[in-house]
Design an enzyme around this catalytic site. Structure first.
Site, PDB file in Angstrom:
ATOM      1  N   CYS A 155       0.819  -1.215   0.000  1.00  0.00           N
ATOM      2  CA  CYS A 155       0.000   0.000   0.000  1.00  0.00           C
ATOM      3  C   CYS A 155       0.852   1.264   0.000  1.00  0.00           C
ATOM      4  O   CYS A 155       0.631   2.173  -0.811  1.00  0.00           O
ATOM      5  CB  CYS A 155      -0.962  -0.017   1.185  1.00  0.00           C
ATOM      6  SG  CYS A 155      -0.170  -0.341   2.779  1.00  0.00           S
ATOM      7  N   TYR A 156       1.835   1.330   0.901  1.00  0.00           N
ATOM      8  CA  TYR A 156       2.735   2.482   0.892  1.00  0.00           C
ATOM      9  C   TYR A 156       3.460   2.589  -0.445  1.00  0.00           C
ATOM     10  O   TYR A 156       3.704   3.680  -0.960  1.00  0.00           O
ATOM     11  CB  TYR A 156       3.780   2.345   2.000  1.00  0.00           C
ATOM     12  CG  TYR A 156       3.344   2.759   3.369  1.00  0.00           C
ATOM     13  CD1 TYR A 156       2.870   4.048   3.622  1.00  0.00           C
ATOM     14  CD2 TYR A 156       3.440   1.880   4.447  1.00  0.00           C
ATOM     15  CE1 TYR A 156       2.491   4.440   4.896  1.00  0.00           C
ATOM     16  CE2 TYR A 156       3.072   2.260   5.728  1.00  0.00           C
ATOM     17  CZ  TYR A 156       2.596   3.537   5.947  1.00  0.00           C
ATOM     18  OH  TYR A 156       2.225   3.929   7.208  1.00  0.00           O
TER      19      TYR A 156
END
Length: 352
Positions: A155-156
């Site tokens: 996600c990051y």
């Protein structure tokens, strides 16, 4: 014209936050049907006993994880599991003809030594791993369309790469000057019990973690290096925010050409993402907020140039559970099946 039968889908690891997002999104997808939900500790339980709010729409039980049964039922399998488990399942599923999308880190790295140095454990699936395609459609759309095995990004990493990619691809910033300051909601930590995620601990507090050691760092560096054509190092620091979902990554880099202005960067970014329906480059002077992306598969990018420091500043906002996880894997599935990239994915957030 006769309507074609829906494509059968299996989800292994359905009881976590990533799994329930997959179930919810796939229930609204017009070309698929979820036929199998798998888990260990929750096997035998109705899915609705874990997520009662879906009782009216999901009439399936969590089943034990048996690969032959999964392959017999499913044409496409999503593996939404902790790191280190998917690689033990994917080869068998692929051999039986399934398309596999892995939401863990197991198939994100072209060099398994890098994976092992950051995640640990032994790997015996080198040949299979070499066939995996990195699941960021905005960069690897054509490769994803022809793949059988997808390693979906973190996600990051998704938020950071969508901000950084044009800078490295076009050679716009000085090497080794990229800094990523990222902030995430608590759902990024998963559904398991964790003291740091308790309301009493997380509320009214912002704090960094994984400083100079977060495992998403080598993943970001791998793709940036591929884009730049040389080894790239980035400084990445994540922070936990007192909110449930969303990621805001603010990226800084020193411009090679200090004469570039914001309008130049806007032109470059709009051209880079012109065929990317899920990336929205915001107008001059507009900066993204996580709420705008919440519940959608969208990434919002804001752009600024600080002429005092000769730095470009890119701000990237996504929903960590949708574009950062489940939604992006469905976006990849659509490409693998030759469907519209936007099919079955949400474009409008809940607001306010």
């Amino acid at each position: 014209m006769k309507k074609s039968a829906p494509v059968p889908i299996g989800i292994v690891g359905a009881s976590g936050y990533g799994g329930v997002q997959l179930v919810k999104l796939l229930q609204n997808h017009p070309k698929v049907e979820v036929v199998y939900l798998g888990g260990d500790s929750s096997a035998g339980k109705p899915f609705s006993s874990i997520y009662p709010h879906l009782e009216h729409s999901v009439d399936l039980k969590i089943e034990s994880i048996e690969l032959d049964k999964i392959a017999n039922k499913s044409q496409i399998v999503f593996l939404s599991l902790p790191n280190g488990l998917a690689w033990k399942m994917a080869p068998n599923l692929l051999e039986k003809g399934c398309k596999v999308l892995d939401l863990s880190a197991d198939y994100r790295f072209s060099n398994l030594e890098t994976y092992q140095s950051w995640y640990g454990g032994e790997r015996t699936d080198q040949k299979i791993a070499a066939t995996a395609v990195y699941g960021l459609p905005e960069l690897y759309r054509d490769r994803i369309a022809n793949a059988q095995l997808i390693g979906c990004p973190g996600c990051y990493v998704t938020a950071s790469l969508l901000a950084l990619s044009p800078l490295f691809k076009q050679g716009l910033i000085v090497p080794e000057t990229a800094i990523i300051d990222a902030k995430s909601g608590t759902s990024g930590g998963g559904r398991k019990a964790n003291i740091n995620m308790l309301l009493a601990e997380a509320d009214n507090s912002v704090g960094p973690y994984g400083v100079a050691s977060h495992r998403h760092t080598p993943e970001i560096e791998q793709i940036c290096s591929n884009l730049a054509g040389y080894d790239v190092k980035v400084q990445f620091t994540p922070h936990l925010m007192p909110m449930v979902r969303g990621i805001l990554a603010t990226v800084y880099g020193t411009l090679r050409d200090p004469g570039l202005v914001r309008e130049d960067l806007l032109t470059i970014y709009n051209a880079f993402y012109r065929n990317c329906p899920w990336v929205k480059v915001l107008p001059s002077g507009t900066y993204p907020q996580t709420k705008w992306a919440s519940g959608t598969n969208l990434c919002y990018l804001g752009i600024e140039v600080d002429h005092r420091t000769d730095r470009v500043i890119i701000m990237s906002a996504i929903d960590n559970l949708i574009k950062g996880q489940a939604g992006q894997s469905i976006q990849c599935m659509n490409l693998m099946m030759g469907w519209e990239e936007t099919l079955g994915l949400p474009q409008l957030s809940f607001y306010p």
